[in-house]
Structure formats: structure tokens, C-alpha cells
Design an enzyme around this catalytic site. Structure first.
Site: not given
Ligand SMILES: NC(=O)c1ccc[n+]([C@@H]2O[C@H](COP(=O)([O-])OP(=O)(O)OC[C@H]3O[C@@H](n4cnc5c(N)ncnc54)[C@H](O)[C@@H]3O)[C@@H](O)[C@H]2O)c1
Length: 298
Positions: A133, A160-161, A71, A169, A30, A137, A12, A199, A69
Site C-alpha cells: 500500500y 491517521n484519519v 484506492a 472500512k 465508486d 502511494k 473521506i 499516531r 480518493q
Molecule cells: N483514512 C485514512 O486514515 C487514510 C490515511 C491515508 C491515506 N488515505 C487515503 O485516502 C483515500 C480515501 O480513503 P478512505 O479512508 O476514505 O478509505 P475507503 O476505503 O473508505 O475509500 C476508498 C474508496 O474507493 C473505492 N474504490 C476502491 N477501488 C476502486 C476502483 N478501482 N474504482 C472505483 N472506486 C474504487 C472504494 O469502494 C471506497 O469507497 C484513499 O486513497 C486512502 O489511501 C486514507
């Protein structure tokens, strides 16, 4: 605007960074734990490879907006201590920094906080997080409620993205990605028995739109980012077959997880009121758009 995106090399975050760079000065932080530089092809801002739980955030000056973002995003990670250190500890540091900088903070929460709660899921219903997880949150959301009068903050409970740039991922990528990859590799798509779990799938372009709208939210708070429509895994396979021109049958297997959401579906009223956001892509349109970009399994 001067913008920081933590986790900006992730799925995202990279979609956000590439959209925002047109009109803004964007810096991405990142640690590349689940993200990848490849996601940022064409990104012209700064990429700082560092960890939000230890890095010196005061090096950034005059920041207007922080999109947090970063996590641990693999929901099957059971190491509670590590999950809290990164997700809650990282958020706390970013929150402190945003308070000092008087920056707007928009962060990623998750529909996971609702667990197997009733649908449609409303922001004010009881939270029933079922794994480390989701617990991380919900703790972030609790902090937000505590601080919401001191800072402009918006928590976005993403459902769910799916969409471009999720491939790094790996097993934590969306079901749509997993099933499409299997089918493109000429395999029957594998889903948990009997595929009727559903979902609220939301396309990443809509998620970017909602996240940008959060900057101008009427007030601080927490909102759902979903479409309001739930789709079963069986139906996803049907849409993928129609879009790919194939006719694969689902292969069902036992669900190994004791915690699993049977259905997620957002109540979207609050996002409409507070952000002026409504998803534009139906599941069929989102999948069609996505499949023009998705790569086949190597
Ligand atoms: N994709 C989904 O369906 C979804 C749904 C609900 C919530 N989210 C939330 O959205 C956000 C983005 O998720 P995503 O799907 O893009 O996942 P993703 O794993 O691709 O993105 C998370 C990014 O954070 C970075 N990261 C992790 N720990 C780190 C740290 N300690 N320091 C610096 N960078 C760090 C990772 O390298 C990664 O690039 C997250 O917080 C996730 O929990 C995503």
C-alpha cells in the site's frame, strides 16, 4: 464548479461529497469495494458505480476539479500486483484525464510513505514505504513530481484519519473506531503490546477542510495533512473512557506484523504555507464530536 470524486462512497470521499454538494455539481465514481451507498445518504449528485481502472472517463466533460480518493485502502493487502493496478494504474488514468481536461487534480497520498522514518515527518525526507500500500502511494507521489509543471496537482499525505462514515472500512477503519466499538460492546479494548505506539490522528472534518483548501494551493506539490501531534493508543483509550464515562483497561497482545510504524507525526509547516491549513480539532475535541455520531456494534 463541476467536480468528480473517485472513491466518493468511501469514508473521506463521502464526507467530501456531502460538503461539496452545497455549492457545486458533484459526481461520485465508486466500485463499492470498500465504500457503501449508505455513506451517501442525503447526497443529491450523481453516483456512478464503476471501476476507475477500466471505465471510460472521457464521458465526463468540463470538469474543473477531480478529487481522487479511490484506492485499495486496506494496508494489510499483500497482493502487490493488484495494489499497483488499482492504486497506481487508477491514478495514472485519472492523471491522464486531468491533463486532457486541464482539471485541477487533488489526490490522496498517505503518511505510510514515511514508514519508520524520523518524526516530525517532512515532505522532503527519505521515503521508507514498508508495505505494498505504502509503495503504491510513493509511486503516485513520484508521478506527481514528474508532472507537476504540466498540471495543477496536489498530493495530500493524510495521516491517521478518523470520524463519521468510516464503519464500512471494517478492519481497515481507524484504531479509534475499533477501540470505541469494543468498549461500547462492554469489552476491554485490545491493542498491541504495550500501547505506546503513537499516531498523528486527524479528524475527518479537518481532512475535508485541507482537501478543499488544496484546490487553491499556491503551487503544485505534495503536502502532509496531519495535526502535528501524536497520541499513543493508551492515551486514546483514556480519552474514550473519559468521553464514554467508562473505565475499561487495555488488553495487550503481540503485534503480528513485521512492518509497523511506531510513531507517525506530521511536520505541518508546508501545509500551512501552501494551503493555509491548520487542523482545528484536538484529539479530545475530535473524539467527542465523533462519538455523538458513532453507532454501536450490531
Ligand atoms: N483514512 C485514512 O486514515 C487514510 C490515511 C491515508 C491515506 N488515505 C487515503 O485516502 C483515500 C480515501 O480513503 P478512505 O479512508 O476514505 O478509505 P475507503 O476505503 O473508505 O475509500 C476508498 C474508496 O474507493 C473505492 N474504490 C476502491 N477501488 C476502486 C476502483 N478501482 N474504482 C472505483 N472506486 C474504487 C472504494 O469502494 C471506497 O469507497 C484513499 O486513497 C486512502 O489511501 C486514507
Amino acid at each position: 464548479m463541476r467536480i468528480l470524486i473517485t472513491g466518493g462512497a468511501g469514508f473521506i470521499g463521502s464526507n467530501l461529497a456531502l460538503t461539496l454538494q452545497k455549492d457545486n455539481d458533484v459526481t461520485v465514481i465508486d466500485n463499492l469495494s470498500s465504500g457503501n451507498k449508505e455513506n451517501l445518504k442525503g447526497f443529491k449528485g450523481d453516483l456512478i458505480i464503476d471501476d476507475i481502472i477500466s471505465m471510460d472517463l472521457s464521458q465526463f466533460k468540463d470538469i474543473d476539479v477531480i478529487f481522487h480518493q479511490a484506492a485499495i485502502t486496506d494496508t494489510t493487502v499483500s497482493d502487490e500486483k493488484r495494489m499497483m493496478e488499482v492504486n497506481v494504474g487508477g491514478f495514472r488514468r485519472v492523471l491522464d484525464f486531468a491533463l486532457k481536461e486541464r482539471a485541477i487534480l487533488v489526490y490522496a497520498s498517505s503518511a505510510g510513505v514515511y514508514g519508520n522514518g524520523k518524526c516530525p515527518m517532512r515532505e522532503d525526507q527519505e521515503l521508507l514505504p514498508q508495505n505494498a500500500y505504502a509503495r503504491s502511494k510513493s509511486l503516485m507521489d513520484e508521478l506527481t513530481i514528474k508532472y507537476k509543471d504540466k498540471i495543477r496537482i496536489m498530493g495530500l499525505r493524510y495521516f491517521n484519519v478518523y470520524g463519521p462514515r468510516e464503519e464500512y472500512k471494517k478492519k481497515a477503519a481507524s484504531m479509534i473506531y475499533q477501540l470505541a466499538q469494543q468498549m461500547k460492546a462492554n469489552k476491554n479494548p485490545r491493542i498491541f503490546k504495550y500501547g505506546e505506539q503513537s499516531r498523528d490522528f486527524i479528524y475527518v472534518k479537518d481532512v475535508v477542510d485541507a482537501t478543499l483548501k488544496a484546490i487553491r494551493a499556491k503551487e503544485s506539490g505534495i503536502v502532509n495533512v496531519g495535526t502535528g501531534v501524536a497520541t499513543t493508543f493508551n492515551r486514546i483509550i483514556k480519552i474514550l473512557n473519559e468521553t464514554l464515562g467508562t473505565s475499561y483497561e487495555p488488553e495487550y497482545f503481540d503485534n503480528p506484523y513485521s512492518f509497523y510504524q511506531d510513531e507517525t507525526r506530521a511536520d505541518t509547516k508546508r501545509a500551512e504555507e501552501l494551503l493555509g491549513f491548520k487542523a482545528r480539532y484536538s484529539i479530545e475535541e475530535g473524539i467527542r464530536d465523533y462519538l455523538t455520531t458513532i453507532k454501536s456494534e450490531k
